[in-house]
Design a protein around this motif. Structure first.
Motif, mmCIF file in Angstrom:
data_model
loop_
_atom_site.group_PDB
_atom_site.id
_atom_site.type_symbol
_atom_site.label_atom_id
_atom_site.label_comp_id
_atom_site.label_asym_id
_atom_site.label_seq_id
_atom_site.Cartn_x
_atom_site.Cartn_y
_atom_site.Cartn_z
ATOM 1 N N TYR A 365 0.881 -1.167 0.000
ATOM 2 C CA TYR A 365 0.000 0.000 0.000
ATOM 3 C C TYR A 365 0.922 1.222 0.000
ATOM 4 O O TYR A 365 1.406 1.638 1.031
ATOM 5 C CB TYR A 365 -0.873 -0.024 1.255
ATOM 6 N N SER A 366 1.155 1.784 -1.191
ATOM 7 C CA SER A 366 2.165 2.832 -1.330
ATOM 8 C C SER A 366 1.718 4.118 -0.643
ATOM 9 O O SER A 366 0.548 4.303 -0.305
ATOM 10 C CB SER A 366 2.453 3.106 -2.805
ATOM 11 N N GLU A 367 2.691 5.018 -0.437
ATOM 12 C CA GLU A 367 2.397 6.299 0.203
ATOM 13 C C GLU A 367 1.366 7.104 -0.582
ATOM 14 O O GLU A 367 0.596 7.879 -0.026
ATOM 15 C CB GLU A 367 3.686 7.125 0.346
ATOM 16 N N SER A 368 1.334 6.885 -1.904
ATOM 17 C CA SER A 368 0.394 7.618 -2.759
ATOM 18 C C SER A 368 -0.997 6.991 -2.767
ATOM 19 O O SER A 368 -1.918 7.516 -3.392
ATOM 20 C CB SER A 368 0.932 7.677 -4.188
ATOM 21 N N GLY A 369 -1.155 5.852 -2.075
ATOM 22 C CA GLY A 369 -2.449 5.185 -2.023
ATOM 23 C C GLY A 369 -2.624 4.089 -3.039
ATOM 24 O O GLY A 369 -3.659 3.411 -3.077
ATOM 25 N N GLU A 370 -1.611 3.854 -3.871
ATOM 26 C CA GLU A 370 -1.681 2.792 -4.874
ATOM 27 C C GLU A 370 -1.457 1.429 -4.213
ATOM 28 O O GLU A 370 -0.595 1.285 -3.345
ATOM 29 C CB GLU A 370 -0.632 3.017 -5.957
ATOM 30 N N ILE A 371 -2.248 0.444 -4.637
ATOM 31 C CA ILE A 371 -2.096 -0.908 -4.098
ATOM 32 C C ILE A 371 -1.575 -1.834 -5.176
ATOM 33 O O ILE A 371 -2.126 -1.893 -6.283
ATOM 34 C CB ILE A 371 -3.422 -1.438 -3.544
ATOM 35 N N THR A 372 -0.478 -2.536 -4.855
ATOM 36 C CA THR A 372 0.047 -3.581 -5.729
ATOM 37 C C THR A 372 0.184 -4.843 -4.911
ATOM 38 O O THR A 372 0.259 -4.796 -3.677
ATOM 39 C CB THR A 372 1.416 -3.185 -6.322
ATOM 40 N N SER A 373 0.213 -5.995 -5.593
ATOM 41 C CA SER A 373 0.246 -7.256 -4.860
ATOM 42 C C SER A 373 0.752 -8.382 -5.740
ATOM 43 O O SER A 373 0.545 -8.374 -6.965
ATOM 44 C CB SER A 373 -1.149 -7.599 -4.350
ATOM 45 N N SER A 374 1.380 -9.347 -5.108
ATOM 46 C CA SER A 374 1.778 -10.565 -5.818
ATOM 47 C C SER A 374 0.562 -11.381 -6.233
ATOM 48 O O SER A 374 0.676 -12.308 -7.041
ATOM 49 C CB SER A 374 2.691 -11.408 -4.932
ATOM 50 N N LEU A 375 -0.613 -11.052 -5.677
ATOM 51 C CA LEU A 375 -1.841 -11.794 -5.966
ATOM 52 C C LEU A 375 -2.776 -11.048 -6.917
ATOM 53 O O LEU A 375 -3.884 -11.512 -7.194
ATOM 54 C CB LEU A 375 -2.596 -12.068 -4.662
ATOM 55 N N MET A 376 -2.356 -9.863 -7.417
ATOM 56 C CA MET A 376 -3.260 -9.017 -8.189
ATOM 57 C C MET A 376 -3.842 -9.736 -9.396
ATOM 58 O O MET A 376 -5.045 -9.676 -9.668
ATOM 59 C CB MET A 376 -2.527 -7.752 -8.633
ATOM 60 N N LYS A 377 -3.003 -10.455 -10.154
ATOM 61 C CA LYS A 377 -3.484 -11.132 -11.366
ATOM 62 C C LYS A 377 -4.485 -12.232 -11.037
ATOM 63 O O LYS A 377 -5.394 -12.512 -11.813
ATOM 64 C CB LYS A 377 -2.304 -11.730 -12.138
ATOM 65 N N ASN A 378 -4.321 -12.862 -9.896
ATOM 66 C CA ASN A 378 -5.176 -13.994 -9.535
ATOM 67 C C ASN A 378 -6.469 -13.580 -8.851
ATOM 68 O O ASN A 378 -7.500 -14.248 -8.986
ATOM 69 C CB ASN A 378 -4.416 -14.953 -8.616
ATOM 70 N N LEU A 379 -6.429 -12.472 -8.113
ATOM 71 C CA LEU A 379 -7.581 -12.128 -7.284
ATOM 72 C C LEU A 379 -8.258 -10.821 -7.661
ATOM 73 O O LEU A 379 -9.414 -10.593 -7.295
ATOM 74 C CB LEU A 379 -7.150 -12.055 -5.808
ATOM 75 N N GLY A 380 -7.556 -9.948 -8.377
ATOM 76 C CA GLY A 380 -8.147 -8.679 -8.769
ATOM 77 C C GLY A 380 -8.003 -7.613 -7.698
ATOM 78 O O GLY A 380 -7.889 -7.900 -6.499
ATOM 79 N N GLU A 381 -8.043 -6.355 -8.138
ATOM 80 C CA GLU A 381 -7.783 -5.242 -7.236
ATOM 81 C C GLU A 381 -8.835 -5.107 -6.144
ATOM 82 O O GLU A 381 -8.510 -4.787 -4.998
ATOM 83 C CB GLU A 381 -7.694 -3.926 -8.028
ATOM 84 N N GLU A 382 -10.100 -5.340 -6.456
ATOM 85 C CA GLU A 382 -11.147 -5.157 -5.453
ATOM 86 C C GLU A 382 -10.939 -6.100 -4.260
ATOM 87 O O GLU A 382 -11.027 -5.694 -3.096
ATOM 88 C CB GLU A 382 -12.526 -5.391 -6.068
ATOM 89 N N THR A 383 -10.670 -7.363 -4.549
ATOM 90 C CA THR A 383 -10.453 -8.338 -3.464
ATOM 91 C C THR A 383 -9.197 -7.996 -2.674
ATOM 92 O O THR A 383 -9.195 -8.088 -1.437
ATOM 93 C CB THR A 383 -10.336 -9.755 -4.043
ATOM 94 N N ILE A 384 -8.162 -7.569 -3.392
ATOM 95 C CA ILE A 384 -6.921 -7.216 -2.720
ATOM 96 C C ILE A 384 -7.145 -6.017 -1.795
ATOM 97 O O ILE A 384 -6.646 -5.978 -0.657
ATOM 98 C CB ILE A 384 -5.809 -6.910 -3.738
ATOM 99 N N ARG A 385 -7.911 -5.027 -2.245
ATOM 100 C CA ARG A 385 -8.204 -3.864 -1.409
ATOM 101 C C ARG A 385 -8.981 -4.267 -0.156
ATOM 102 O O ARG A 385 -8.721 -3.776 0.951
ATOM 103 C CB ARG A 385 -8.985 -2.808 -2.187
ATOM 104 N N ARG A 386 -9.937 -5.168 -0.315
ATOM 105 C CA ARG A 386 -10.713 -5.615 0.844
ATOM 106 C C ARG A 386 -9.810 -6.343 1.841
ATOM 107 O O ARG A 386 -9.960 -6.203 3.059
ATOM 108 C CB ARG A 386 -11.863 -6.515 0.394
ATOM 109 N N ALA A 387 -8.862 -7.139 1.323
ATOM 110 C CA ALA A 387 -7.919 -7.835 2.207
ATOM 111 C C ALA A 387 -7.042 -6.834 2.948
ATOM 112 O O ALA A 387 -6.799 -6.974 4.155
ATOM 113 C CB ALA A 387 -7.062 -8.797 1.400
ATOM 114 N N ALA A 388 -6.579 -5.790 2.249
ATOM 115 C CA ALA A 388 -5.738 -4.776 2.881
ATOM 116 C C ALA A 388 -6.513 -4.023 3.956
ATOM 117 O O ALA A 388 -5.984 -3.725 5.039
ATOM 118 C CB ALA A 388 -5.198 -3.810 1.833
#
Length: 596
Positions: A365-388
């Protein structure tokens, strides 16, 4: 030529002298720490267990003593007679307790010489541990070792005095006893008078201290030597020391109320103020929050269960984990978003190699608010955001996720938490966080053996309300909780205990649950089962690890630093070269043949 001690009597120890002794005639005895020559003046630092004092030999004042002092070398044993004098202001040594004074020598006796030691006692960098253990008699002269063993003595005496005031009897239990293996391996001792039969060295005084309760002694303690033939680590030794105690007619709360003031008194010896009462935490809560039954509560980064975030996922590894009743858990490292790929790869290797985790996923979760993840391709940004969000991550944080069976996730994520806490300096070394962990499971199931094992030991009492779960149609060993408790300090198990089984029928049922036939139980524990039938009072106790407690107070990472003559990681003594072979005659006398 060496001198005899004769009628010389020591008046003081070197490190005891202070300015108030100025003018006194003293006789000191000890070891030469170092010698320095300045023409007509020779200075000798004389050392004993209490410290160092400077001795001055003046050629003009006493040429005979000065000449003799020239012969002195490091670690010579000497006796010095002289007078205590005040040092001048410019020569005061603030680095030693006796720095305000010195001894003007009148006579010196050389009581013994010494070979050049294999290492310097005041070296800035200590020698290798193997060299120290080989020459342990030299190593024990180092001030740090003397301080550690002095602390250990004072802690032991504090425990003895406190327990005496509380009405405990100190009673010794046998060192040669019956082998009753259930857990660690026994050390076996062959019997010469009974060929083919063996004693075992006690892993603890457990059965004997329970028998003392049956015998009506009410309150027992012992500074007990125990022996376990197990693989060693920094906090393990084949022989170790426990502050062992047992009490009749008690519940866990009574043990807690006894031990907490004992800890207060012992830690006061080390200059540490301890606050009571200690917090309590159920085993299940400790595992859920920290993945450990001995959590280090000096910092946060607690577990977050992400299972509900991924219940509908089609990502095969996570879906399979949840189908098999596994866990998907996370920890959040505040400010960890700047971790490099190499750092993450190193942590991934750590949890794989040490804890057998299948992998380590991450969400940045970068300082600018951007979210990246090793799971992004498999789970999608929405799920990753909910996990964060579930992991309470904010800008600048990193979330680490591990999935797998419950035990692996607990161990791997717990190990990662401790590793990150250490790397990031999250652990406050000034804190002394005590914790009682309670309500342990009575049993743990080993699928490889297809049987239950006692989580503590088979003499631990189940909770009263769980006894009916031990047998019959309601049998559910996995649901039985024990009246067991551990005392934890800063992530270290300081001691463990329980309320014991005092009913023979319950004890027999526990043995059956553990897979012992009645015949096997009687063969191993018949004497104890018989004793239980003669009016056994409810009782319980605890054993505190004296080695660990001393090491923590001394600021040592290994208990070898607070044991006079420890073994190496291979359970050997380098000083005595043991274990060692014995003669064929000894083996024949014991009717033992070595099969190589």
């Amino acid at each position: 030529m060496l001198d005899n001690l004769g009628s010389l009597k020591r008046t003081h120890r070197s490190g005891e002298l202070r300015a108030e002794h100025t003018g006194q005639e003293v006789t000191l005895m000890g070891w030469v720490f170092r010698r320095r020559d300045f023409g007509p003046l020779t200075f000798v630092d004389l050392r004993d267990r209490e410290g160092i004092v400077q001795v001055v030999f003046d050629e003009e004042r006493n040429p005979t003593a000065h000449s003799k002092a020239k012969r002195l070398r490091s670690e010579f044993v000497i006796a010095v007679q002289g007078r205590v004098v005040q040092r001048s202001a410019e020569t005061v040594n603030p680095n030693i307790k006796t720095g305000d004074i010195e001894i003007v020598a009148e006579q010196v006796s050389i009581l013994n010489e010494s070979k050049t030691p294999p290492f310097e006692l005041d070296a800035a960098k200590p020698p290798s541990e193997d060299l120290r253990l080989e020459y342990r008699y030299i190593d024990l002269r180092r001030q740090k070792m003397q301080d550690n063993l002095r602390l250990r003595h004072r802690l032991t005496m504090a425990a003895r005095n406190y327990l005496d005031r509380q009405g405990f009897f100190e009673i010794e239990t046998p060192i040669l006893t019956k082998s009753t293996p259930e857990g660690a391996r026994d050390y076996l001792v062959p019997s010469r008078l009974n060929p083919g039969e063996f004693y075992a060295l006690p892993q603890s005084p457990q059965l004997f201290k329970q028998i003392l309760m049956i015998s009506g002694y009410d309150r027992y303690f012992q500074i007990a030597r125990c022996f376990r033939d197990e693989d060693l680590r920094a906090d393990r030794q084949p022989e170790f020391t426990q502050i062992d105690l047992e009490m009749s007619f008690v519940q866990p709360e009574d043990v807690f109320n006894l031990i907490e003031p004992l800890i207060v008194e012992m830690f006061a010896v080390g200059g540490v103020e301890v606050k009571t009462p200690f917090p309590r935490m159920d085993y299940s809560e400790a595992m859920e929050r920290f993945g450990s039954d001995k959590p280090d509560t000096r910092f946060g980064m607690e577990f977050v269960n992400l299972g509900d975030i991924f219940t509908e996922t089609e990502f095969a590894p996570f879906a399979k984990t949840l189908q098999e009743d596994g866990h998907i858990k996370a920890i959040t490292l505040e400010g960890g978003a700047n971790y490099s790929r190499k750092q993450i790869d190193d942590l991934t290797a750590f949890v794989r190699d040490v804890y057998k985790a299948s992998g380590l996923a991450w969400v940045r979760y970068s300082e600018s608010g951007e979210i990246t993840s090793s799971l992004m391709k498999n789970l999608g940004e929405e799920t990753i955001r909910r996990a964060a969000e579930k992991a309470s991550a904010k800008a600048g944080d990193m979330v680490f996720i591990i999935a797998g069976n419950r035990d692996v996730v607990a161990a791997a994520l717990g190990g990662l938490r401790l590793e990150l806490g250490k790397r990031e300096g999250l652990v406050d070394a000034t804190k002394w966080n005590f914790l009682w962990v309670t309500n342990f499971p009575m049993f743990e199931y080993h699928p490889e053996d297809k049987r239950w094992y006692a989580m503590h030991h088979p003499f631990t009492s189940p909770r009263d309300e769980d006894i009916e779960k031990l047998s019959g149609e309601q049998a559910n060993p996995g649901g039985v909780l024990a009246k067991a408790y551990d005392l934890v300090l800063n992530g270290v198990e300081l001691g463990g205990g329980s309320i014991r089984i005092h009913r023979p029928d319950v004890q027999q049922t526990i043995f059956r649950t553990l897979g012992f036939s009645d015949e096997e139980a009687r063969r191993r524990f018949g004497f104890f089962l018989d004793a239980l039938t003669y009016g056994t009072p409810p009782h319980g106790g605890i054993a505190l690890g004296l080695d660990r407690l001393t090491a923590l107070l001394a600021g040592e990472t290994s208990i070898r630093e607070v044991i006079a003559f420890p073994k190496t990681a291979r359970a050997s003594c380098l000083m005595t070269d043991s274990p060692s072979e014995v003669s064929q005659e000894q083996l024949q006398e014991l009717k033992i043949k070595i099969d190589r």
